[in-house]
Design a protein around this motif. Structure first.
Motif, PDB file in Angstrom:
ATOM      1  N   VAL A   6       0.777  -0.994  -0.171  1.00  0.00           N
ATOM      2  CA  VAL A   6      -0.244   0.128  -0.104  1.00  0.00           C
ATOM      3  C   VAL A   6       1.104   1.083   0.006  1.00  0.00           C
ATOM      4  O   VAL A   6       0.579   1.936  -0.555  1.00  0.00           O
ATOM      5  N   THR A   7       1.718   1.651   0.901  1.00  0.00           N
ATOM      6  CA  THR A   7       3.046   2.419   0.948  1.00  0.00           C
ATOM      7  C   THR A   7       3.451   2.768  -0.490  1.00  0.00           C
ATOM      8  O   THR A   7       3.708   3.702  -0.912  1.00  0.00           O
ATOM      9  N   ALA A   8       4.356   1.568  -1.104  1.00  0.00           N
ATOM     10  CA  ALA A   8       4.592   1.748  -1.935  1.00  0.00           C
ATOM     11  C   ALA A   8       4.060   2.314  -3.502  1.00  0.00           C
ATOM     12  O   ALA A   8       4.368   2.697  -4.092  1.00  0.00           O
ATOM     13  N   GLN A   9       2.639   1.678  -3.311  1.00  0.00           N
ATOM     14  CA  GLN A   9       1.293   2.121  -4.202  1.00  0.00           C
ATOM     15  C   GLN A   9       1.069   3.701  -4.264  1.00  0.00           C
ATOM     16  O   GLN A   9       1.414   4.295  -5.689  1.00  0.00           O
ATOM     17  N   ALA A  10       1.177   4.184  -3.295  1.00  0.00           N
ATOM     18  CA  ALA A  10       0.909   5.336  -3.004  1.00  0.00           C
ATOM     19  C   ALA A  10       2.320   6.025  -3.363  1.00  0.00           C
ATOM     20  O   ALA A  10       1.900   6.859  -4.058  1.00  0.00           O
ATOM     21  N   LEU A  11       3.752   5.511  -2.744  1.00  0.00           N
ATOM     22  CA  LEU A  11       4.225   6.451  -3.129  1.00  0.00           C
ATOM     23  C   LEU A  11       4.956   6.410  -5.123  1.00  0.00           C
ATOM     24  O   LEU A  11       4.965   7.634  -5.187  1.00  0.00           O
ATOM     25  N   ALA A  12       4.606   5.499  -5.723  1.00  0.00           N
ATOM     26  CA  ALA A  12       4.583   5.453  -7.371  1.00  0.00           C
ATOM     27  C   ALA A  12       3.269   5.899  -7.773  1.00  0.00           C
ATOM     28  O   ALA A  12       3.322   6.499  -8.801  1.00  0.00           O
ATOM     29  N   HIS A  40      11.126  -3.437  -3.313  1.00  0.00           N
ATOM     30  CA  HIS A  40      11.286  -4.378  -3.912  1.00  0.00           C
ATOM     31  C   HIS A  40       9.321  -3.991  -4.129  1.00  0.00           C
ATOM     32  O   HIS A  40       8.829  -4.018  -5.498  1.00  0.00           O
ATOM     33  N   GLN A  41       8.404  -3.770  -3.183  1.00  0.00           N
ATOM     34  CA  GLN A  41       7.339  -3.285  -3.484  1.00  0.00           C
ATOM     35  C   GLN A  41       7.020  -2.363  -4.566  1.00  0.00           C
ATOM     36  O   GLN A  41       6.182  -1.924  -5.201  1.00  0.00           O
ATOM     37  N   PHE A  42       7.599  -1.037  -4.421  1.00  0.00           N
ATOM     38  CA  PHE A  42       7.441   0.438  -5.260  1.00  0.00           C
ATOM     39  C   PHE A  42       8.542   0.098  -6.503  1.00  0.00           C
ATOM     40  O   PHE A  42       7.914   0.358  -7.885  1.00  0.00           O
ATOM     41  N   ARG A  43       9.041  -1.216  -6.705  1.00  0.00           N
ATOM     42  CA  ARG A  43       9.903  -1.337  -8.110  1.00  0.00           C
ATOM     43  C   ARG A  43       8.924  -1.927  -8.583  1.00  0.00           C
ATOM     44  O   ARG A  43       8.044  -1.317  -9.752  1.00  0.00           O
ATOM     45  N   GLU A  44       7.644  -2.832  -7.957  1.00  0.00           N
ATOM     46  CA  GLU A  44       6.624  -3.748  -8.479  1.00  0.00           C
ATOM     47  C   GLU A  44       5.631  -2.358  -9.289  1.00  0.00           C
ATOM     48  O   GLU A  44       5.236  -2.768 -10.181  1.00  0.00           O
ATOM     49  N   SER A  45       5.187  -1.965  -8.072  1.00  0.00           N
ATOM     50  CA  SER A  45       4.619  -0.811  -8.268  1.00  0.00           C
ATOM     51  C   SER A  45       4.533   0.125  -9.446  1.00  0.00           C
ATOM     52  O   SER A  45       3.324   0.485 -10.329  1.00  0.00           O
ATOM     53  N   LEU A  46       5.728   0.611  -9.361  1.00  0.00           N
ATOM     54  CA  LEU A  46       5.899   1.458 -10.613  1.00  0.00           C
ATOM     55  C   LEU A  46       5.882   1.318 -11.972  1.00  0.00           C
ATOM     56  O   LEU A  46       5.283   2.054 -12.889  1.00  0.00           O
TER      57      LEU A  46
END
Length: 71
Positions: A6-12, A40-46
């Motif tokens: 959720v945090t990574a998605q918000a950043l992306a 890892h989650q940010f890379r995937e979300s972006l």
């Protein structure tokens, strides 16, 4: 507590929608499970949004040098 996803998605989302960028450099700490998970989650979300992480820098690397210090 929100998940790393959720945090990574918000950043992306912020990166691509608010400041209109599709590339990022990620600074993380490989000694921290939370930092590695968020990286890892940010890379995937972006990536799902058509963006790309162009570099990943591990802040725990002793030899990491961000430039000369002022003299």
């Amino acid at each position: 507590m929100p998940s790393d996803r959720v945090t990574a998605q918000a950043l992306a989302n912020y990166l691509s929608q608010q400041i209109n960028l599709q590339t990022a450099v990620v600074f993380y700490n490989s000694g921290s499970q939370y930092s590695k998970s968020l990286q890892h989650q940010f890379r995937e979300s972006l990536g799902k949004q058509g963006g790309n992480v162009v570099d990943e820098l591990d802040l725990s690397t002793p030899m990491l040098n961000f430039g000369s210090s002022p003299t």
